[in-house]
Design an enzyme around this catalytic site. Structure first.
Site, PDB file in Angstrom:
ATOM      1  N   ASN A 191     -13.357  -5.524   2.236  1.00  0.00           N
ATOM      2  CA  ASN A 191     -14.497  -6.384   1.866  1.00  0.00           C
ATOM      3  C   ASN A 191     -15.389  -5.739   0.810  1.00  0.00           C
ATOM      4  O   ASN A 191     -16.046  -6.442   0.047  1.00  0.00           O
ATOM      5  CB  ASN A 191     -15.301  -6.750   3.118  1.00  0.00           C
ATOM      6  CG  ASN A 191     -14.610  -7.844   3.922  1.00  0.00           C
ATOM      7  OD1 ASN A 191     -13.449  -8.170   3.662  1.00  0.00           O
ATOM      8  ND2 ASN A 191     -15.319  -8.408   4.873  1.00  0.00           N
ATOM      9  N   GLU A 192     -15.389  -4.408   0.753  1.00  0.00           N
ATOM     10  CA  GLU A 192     -16.161  -3.740  -0.302  1.00  0.00           C
ATOM     11  C   GLU A 192     -15.582  -4.124  -1.673  1.00  0.00           C
ATOM     12  O   GLU A 192     -16.322  -4.409  -2.616  1.00  0.00           O
ATOM     13  CB  GLU A 192     -16.124  -2.214  -0.113  1.00  0.00           C
ATOM     14  CG  GLU A 192     -16.967  -1.710   1.044  1.00  0.00           C
ATOM     15  CD  GLU A 192     -16.340  -1.951   2.419  1.00  0.00           C
ATOM     16  OE1 GLU A 192     -15.152  -2.324   2.491  1.00  0.00           O
ATOM     17  OE2 GLU A 192     -17.047  -1.776   3.423  1.00  0.00           O
ATOM     18  N   SER A 198       0.821  -1.225   0.000  1.00  0.00           N
ATOM     19  CA  SER A 198       0.000   0.000   0.000  1.00  0.00           C
ATOM     20  C   SER A 198       0.845   1.262   0.000  1.00  0.00           C
ATOM     21  O   SER A 198       2.003   1.256   0.419  1.00  0.00           O
ATOM     22  CB  SER A 198      -0.905   0.019   1.227  1.00  0.00           C
ATOM     23  OG  SER A 198      -1.819  -1.029   1.175  1.00  0.00           O
ATOM     24  N   GLU A 256      -3.607 -14.739  -0.649  1.00  0.00           N
ATOM     25  CA  GLU A 256      -3.874 -14.041   0.598  1.00  0.00           C
ATOM     26  C   GLU A 256      -5.339 -14.157   0.999  1.00  0.00           C
ATOM     27  O   GLU A 256      -5.663 -14.439   2.137  1.00  0.00           O
ATOM     28  CB  GLU A 256      -3.488 -12.570   0.432  1.00  0.00           C
ATOM     29  CG  GLU A 256      -3.634 -11.763   1.710  1.00  0.00           C
ATOM     30  CD  GLU A 256      -3.177 -10.319   1.546  1.00  0.00           C
ATOM     31  OE1 GLU A 256      -3.209  -9.804   0.419  1.00  0.00           O
ATOM     32  OE2 GLU A 256      -2.801  -9.723   2.563  1.00  0.00           O
TER      33      GLU A 256
END
Lengths: 343, 384
Positions: B368-369, B129, B243
């Site tokens: 999760n979105e 990230s 993952e």
């Protein structure tokens, strides 16, 4: 350890899928609803001809003698078309119960004859009017009677394809068959209704997906909006995690121990929750159309509702799982444990 | 379908169980994200595991693994959690980079990196990230400029798990001027290389489990690039599959938690809300369903199938079940729920810490979105 389906099982499921896809379309449902019918003789004949009513029946009763894992796949395909005919209760539950008591019974020689079952778990008997005979229960003993030997009182269901009755009968007008395995009948019914629920759930999602690709709002298909996507993705997650539970329950049902009973109950709860969740998501995605009689989603919602509360309520099934948790070892090495191993 | 273990699988379970019973530390180790000492104690545990040849059980033997199949891996994990063995400080290496390296690395790269990962000698952090690129990894801006046989790395990475104490990191870098999914490469860099600055970021539980990493003209050999130049996005998606899917969260973790929850309920049911029993049963059902799903996936993969977008359904399911399970424990504990493990009245199981950790589940490894979008688009075929 091999948690996969074999080619023969996949072939059976495929045969059932294409048969149902051809013979149980929205047009068929509409015609039947208008006529107030719950059985289509032509479709039932094709189901019988394909041998689906013989799958679970033992060979000594003229059946094919396959296992619950095989029939569960067929039940799932039946759920996908919200099959009106009583394939699950007759061929999956009542006929094998009768065959265990009387393998030579003439009823079993006619694969087209449907058998209704008045199980003590259910106050209402499905399709008792059209059955060739009704399997009745009294203090563990099984009796068989034809619909004209008993008094049927119709109990209309919200589901247009469920014909429910209360049955009054007297042992003098019925044939005594001896002690039946009502527990096995209950577990099979729970399992196959769970499998049916998986089919209901997937169809409800698929109907909504088709609609969401077509229906435009604000200049785009509604399926491109994240809020719509998330309803259907959540329903699909629920389906994906009910599938292996149903498959394991079907594979383990024969061990008939506390773990197997809990697994069947787990399957019944989660598969019908998936069906309910998917049907409600589908109605939401269809908008006001989804709340109309014209759109087929309500058929899936209603069957999910019916099956959730019959053959043991969720509370009943939850209690069986609690028994497994609180009387047997738990933990990561106990996924496939058997009562006999822990004796 | 045969849901019974073979005699070989049962013998394997007995072997794992016996070894773990003899080697798992009797007192729990300090958390590896809490202090340097905790981290090093876990590194020592990794070395102990390796001494029994239990470091990276699914990897090929020639790279420091044990060559086990996926069912054996599940059995190993079941026994590992059953024994209460320490958390894996090298999980980024084991579950993310390892499988990716095995799939995409050259023989020389595998020889160089895998055995040291398996032994705990080199512990890995992930550096995916960036401040402007979280779940949308195509927004990564850090650059890798080719200079002969080397790359010069520049940029700012963040939310890097384990980076505070780890030895190496793997991250996505782009060719200067490239856009979105194109021109990205997956590159490894030592966290003590000149030009690397690591700043700890405290998590909501106070642990330094995250870091931000600044890279200023960090020189690494081109040998440290996994796969072809510009292939980074493709490789990264495969890693994300590992993952979200099979490797990150073995079902045993939740089955142990469900067992502890059932014990907690038994101990408190005279005083707790009777309605909570349904949640205890649900936690068991969820953990069991997750285990069955993973066994089914493992069987399919062993029969030659590939893991697909269903990996995203796993990630949603385990992250939600974890929150439900730990929340149920807090409800059973009542006023005791908020106590930390230092409190004299604390529960022997640190449920509040487990709950706080569970809250991260729906965020990391792709929120999760994003997973729901993937399911809707790639499994259900809805338009983008």
């Amino acid at each position: 350890m091999d948690f996969t389906l074999n080619d023969e099982q996949l072939m059976f499921a495929e045969t059932a899928r294409s048969l149902f896809a051809d013979s149980s379309t929205p047009d068929h449902w509409r015609r039947m609803m208008e006529a107030g019918e719950a059985i289509d003789p032509a479709r039932w004949a094709s189901i019988v001809e394909t041998g689906l009513t013989l799958v679970l029946l033992p060979e000594n009763a003229g059946g094919i003698g396959l296992a619950e894992s095989d029939f569960a796949l067929i039940a799932q395909e039946a759920g996908y078309v919200v099959l009106p005919e009583p394939l699950v209760e007759s061929a999956g539950v009542a006929a094998p119960t009768l065959a265990a008591l009387a393998p030579d019974h003439p009823l079993l020689a006619d694969p087209a004859a449907t058998i209704a079952i008045a199980h003590p778990a259910n106050p209402y008997v499905a399709n008792a009017d059209s059955a060739a005979a009704i399997l009745l229960h009294q203090e563990g003993e099984a009796f068989l009677a034809t619909p004209d030997q008993v008094t049927l009182t119709a109990q209309p269901s919200i589901d247009p394809f469920r014909r429910l009755f209360t049955v009054e009968w007297s042992p003098q007008n019925a044939t005594a068959l001896g002690k039946a395995d009502w527990d096995l009948a209950f577990d099979r019914a729970s399992l196959f209704n769970a499998a049916f629920g998986l089919g209901l759930a997937q169809r409800a999602v698929d109907l909504a997906v088709d609609y969401a690709k077509e229906r435009q709002q604000f200049g785009k298909p509604i399926g491109s909006y994240q809020a719509v996507k998330h309803h259907l993705a959540s329903a699909q997650v629920t389906i994906e995690f009910a599938k292996p539970v149903v498959a394991a329950a079907a594979a383990e049902i024969g061990t008939r121990d506390v773990q197997a009973r809990a697994r069947v109950s787990h399957a019944k709860i989660v598969a019908l929750e998936a069906a309910d969740k998917a049907a409600r998501a589908s109605i939401q995605v269809h908008g006001a159309m989804g709340y109309s009689w014209e759109v087929d989603v309500h058929l899936f919602l209603k069957r999910a509702l019916a099956l959730t509360q019959s053959w043991g309520t969720p509370a009943y099934h939850r209690a069986r799982i609690a028994t497994r948790i609180f009387t047997q070892p738990m933990g990561p090495d106990q996924t496939f444990a058997r009562e006999a191993d822990n004796a | 379908m045969d849901l019974t273990y073979t005699p070989e699988q049962q013998a394997f379970r007995a072997e794992v169980r016996a070894w773990l019973e003899a080697h798992v530390p009797s007192a729990p180790l300090e958390h590896f994200d809490a202090t340097r000492e905790g981290f090093e104690a876990h590194r020592q545990w990794e070395k102990t595991l390796k001494s029994g040849d239990w470091g990276m059980v699914t990897w090929p033997r020639e790279y420091g693994g044990r060559g086990l199949d996926l069912i054996q891996w599940l059995i190993f994990e079941e026994e590992y959690y059953r024994a209460g063995a320490p958390g894996r400080v090298n999980q980024n290496g084991i579950f993310l980079l390892g499988p990716t390296l095995i799939e995409f690395g050259t023989h020389e790269q595998k020889q160089r990196f895998l055995p040291k990962m398996a032994s705990g000698e080199e512990i890995w952090a992930q550096a995916w990230s960036e401040p402007q690129a979280g779940s949308d990894l195509a927004g990564v801006r850090a650059t890798a400029t080719r200079d002969g046989d080397d790359y010069i790395l520049n940029g700012h990475k963040i939310w890097s798990s384990r980076a505070v104490f780890a030895d190496w990191a793997f991250g996505l870098f782009r060719e200067p001027g490239s856009e979105r999914h194109k021109g990205m490469s997956l590159i490894f860099f030592p966290l003590d290389a000149p030009g690397v600055t690591v700043n700890a970021i405290k998590k909501i539980n106070g642990h330094v489990g995250f870091a931000e990493i600044f890279l200023e003209n960090v020189r690494v050999p081109a040998f440290n690039r996994l796969g072809d130049e510009g292939q980074g996005w493709h490789i990264c998606m495969a890693t994300a599959g590992f993952e979200r899917g099979l490797m990150l969260r073995s079902p045993a973790r939740y089955q142990v938690a469900a067992k502890k929850l059932a014990a907690l309920w038994q101990a408190h049911k005279e005083t707790a809300d009777p309605a909570l029993e349904a949640d205890v049963v649900r936690a068991h059902m969820n953990a069991d369903a997750y285990a069955l799903n993973i066994y089914q996936t493992a069987s399919r993969l062993m029969a030659g199938a590939k893991i697909g977008p269903e990996a995203s359904t796993n990630k949603i399911f385990w992250s939600e079940l974890d929150i439900h399970l730990t929340q149920t424990a807090l409800s059973i504990l009542g006023p005791q729920a908020e106590l930390t493990h230092e409190a004299p009245d604390a529960s022997p199981v640190d449920w509040i810490d487990d709950y706080i950790f569970a809250l991260a589940g729906p965020i990391y490894a792709g929120s999760n979105e994003i997973q729901r979008n993937i399911i809707a688009e790639r499994m259900l075929g809805l338009p983008r």
